[in-house]
Design an enzyme around this catalytic site. Sequence first.
Site, PDB file in Angstrom:
ATOM      1  N   LYS A 214      32.746  35.501  36.311  1.00 34.73           N
ATOM      2  CA  LYS A 214      34.193  35.174  36.148  1.00 34.73           C
ATOM      3  C   LYS A 214      34.486  36.313  35.141  1.00 34.73           C
ATOM      4  O   LYS A 214      35.793  36.504  35.146  1.00 34.73           O
ATOM      5  CB  LYS A 214      34.343  33.599  35.217  1.00 34.73           C
ATOM      6  N   LYS A 215      33.833  36.974  34.444  1.00 37.48           N
ATOM      7  CA  LYS A 215      34.351  37.796  33.590  1.00 37.48           C
ATOM      8  C   LYS A 215      34.669  39.294  34.303  1.00 37.48           C
ATOM      9  O   LYS A 215      35.021  40.304  33.728  1.00 37.48           O
ATOM     10  CB  LYS A 215      33.343  38.299  32.346  1.00 37.48           C
ATOM     11  N   LEU A 216      34.370  39.273  35.513  1.00 33.61           N
ATOM     12  CA  LEU A 216      34.729  40.603  36.398  1.00 33.61           C
ATOM     13  C   LEU A 216      36.111  40.280  36.730  1.00 33.61           C
ATOM     14  O   LEU A 216      36.599  41.365  37.353  1.00 33.61           O
ATOM     15  CB  LEU A 216      33.865  40.535  37.614  1.00 33.61           C
TER      16      LEU A 216
END
Length: 760
Positions: free
Chosen positions: A215-217
């Site tokens: 999700k942090k991409l």
Amino acid sequence: MEARDTTAGALVSSDGEEQTAKKDTPQIKSKMEKIFGFRKEDLTSWHSLVTLLNRPTDPASLGIFRCLFGLLMVIDITQERGLSHLDFKYLDGAPVCRFPLFNVLQPLPLDWMYLVYVVMFFGALGIMLGCFYRLSCLMFISTYWYIFFLDKTAWNNHSYLYGLIGFQLTFMDANRYWSIDGLRRPSIRNAHAPLWNYTLLRTQIFIVYFLAGIKKLDADWVEGYSMSYLAHHWLFDPFKVILPVELVNLLVVHGGGLFLDLTAGYLLFFDATRPYGFFFVSYFHCMNSQLFSIGMFSYTMLATSPLFCYADWPRRFFARFPAFLRAILPITSPDPQPSTSCVYNSTQSTSTDPQESPPVAKAPKLRLKHKLAAIFTILYITEQLFLPYSHFITQGYNNWTNGLYGYSWDMMVHSRSHQHVKITYKDGTTGDTGYLNPGVFTQSRRWKDHGDMLKQYATCLNHFLPRYNISDPEIYFDIWVSINERFQQRIFDPRVDVVKADWSPFRPSTWLMPLLVDLSPWRTKFQEIEGSLDNQTEIVFIADFPGLHLENFVSEDLGNTSISVLQGKVNVEIVEEMKNYTLQPGEQIKVPAGAYHKVYTVSEDPSCYMYIYVNTTEAALQENFTKLYELQERVRNGTETEPLPPELQPLIAADGDEGSEVNATDPIVQLFLKRQRRMKAVKKRREAGALERLERFAVKKYYTIRRGFLMTAIAMRNLAVGLPPLEQLTREVAFANMKEPQADANQDERLKDEVDHGEL
């Protein structure tokens, strides 16, 4: 020791098999088995997969985790679950709008809510002690999920994780080691646990880390816009010695967070990298415990890390303790006894000494319980991999971010700021309009960002407002939000009566305004503009849709406010002057203080403009404070030759008199002395030693927990024998509310803003 439980990770462990292998003829392991802990043949058929997942495994690590998790949940119930302030949240008869997942779900009367918490508390305590374990798990998860579903505004990822772990433990044999149940029932004491118990927990933690990294991409995280404010925290000061704060934000906060989440599960997975994994995740969670108010989450994640080690690590660890402590410490004998929950190979021996007796009778292979355990493991893991990406089904919960926050592992990816919130009601009979204080009848601010909660809030207001002679009210929301440092813009259509608006959990909300992602590149320009301003000048960036307008009131404190257009075309109406001004990109107009104005977007595309303003009242106050400080310094060092007038005399006594501001007649002097006293108190708190900080922390927690238990005792008494006289009840509640002797009830709240003298 022999190579065993090589993975100690997401799928399998070979502890049980290897402990018997040590006693039998040494086996030659394939490279795959050495690395992953299982053979390729173990996955070639359903029979072999079930056998693998039910392989006997040492219960020690699972038992220690059970104990730690139960302890942390006991603490959490008094803290983040809200036992200490339960009466404020669920006070009987209070006109409060609530936001349950299902509208039919409502809180019980206050005293019965305390009983719910009592059941949850004893359930968590039973999990910790391993006492009536299954019943304790059921007590905990039934009440926990009830409270969880009762309030969506309190949802977050770690609260969801607690519920998942409690659910998993209900089906596991986690009471086989260091438990009261083991003392009560010798047949289960130190008995093997099936491998799927470890598989499920390890996979769950792996998913938490890895999906959080996925999700942090998101572009906002990669570019450093999600949590940029964290770079200014003192915890990152060591990095600022070698890097500018901008690179600390980009490389350490965002880059480091992304790298750790993506790799933590793998680092903990393998023997060779596990020490590094322990170091980095421990450092990460210790930092998080200081950066965020996330209750027991950091400590819970620390407690999960040993699950990736060899399952017998507690035996080797506690074996190092002195012999006189063995009676109260967990069992250190190396050989667990057999369990019917496991599947044993025909070559395995389950006796302590295979020389002295034939092998013990083995549990029947592939009983129904073994197959159901394998099915449950596979289905649960599949569901956990699917649910974070299931937002295409529950489209009604999608806003600018997908789904209800709390089950997608998108932790800290989005930060929001709200510049303007206006709630307008319209009497359905008379047509009269009015405004409501944002948040009236609520105890949370989370509703501002979620269409489902906004619909619930509007329905609730429609129910409450007729009590105030407003018939059949229509409710309109004008909410301006900036997400990840973008423009402030509307999130919902202000022209829609949300009471009558259509909403379904499976269809997109038509009254949700789109996020203007095409304007995201402006964020780089924002930084350049903000960098060119002086310290007293503030700026707010606005974006609006064609055909809509912003109505704004400029406070009299903001004596120098102007609007500058960046993109599009706007029409500015000065309401009192009844004049209109059309502005193109690059043009600017000054708007009067103490008056309303309206900004209409008249271009075909969204408009972008910015408010530039100076708080002239605060600037003048700061100037006066500077003069008073300089005067006070001259008096202290004896360079002031002129006698002070009476209104400035309190400056002389300020050092020795804690209440010197009370004697000040000049309001500016009074505020100056008050500010100095509070800044001095903050400095003292920040410079306190470790023991003083620990004492302050312990005292605060003591009074918080004390209040929770005393209020619970009052509620249980009320349920048992009825309400006492009002005077007695008042005295009891006052006793429960007692604070530490050195501080009154609001001291901590007052100390939050001293440095910025927010009270001024």
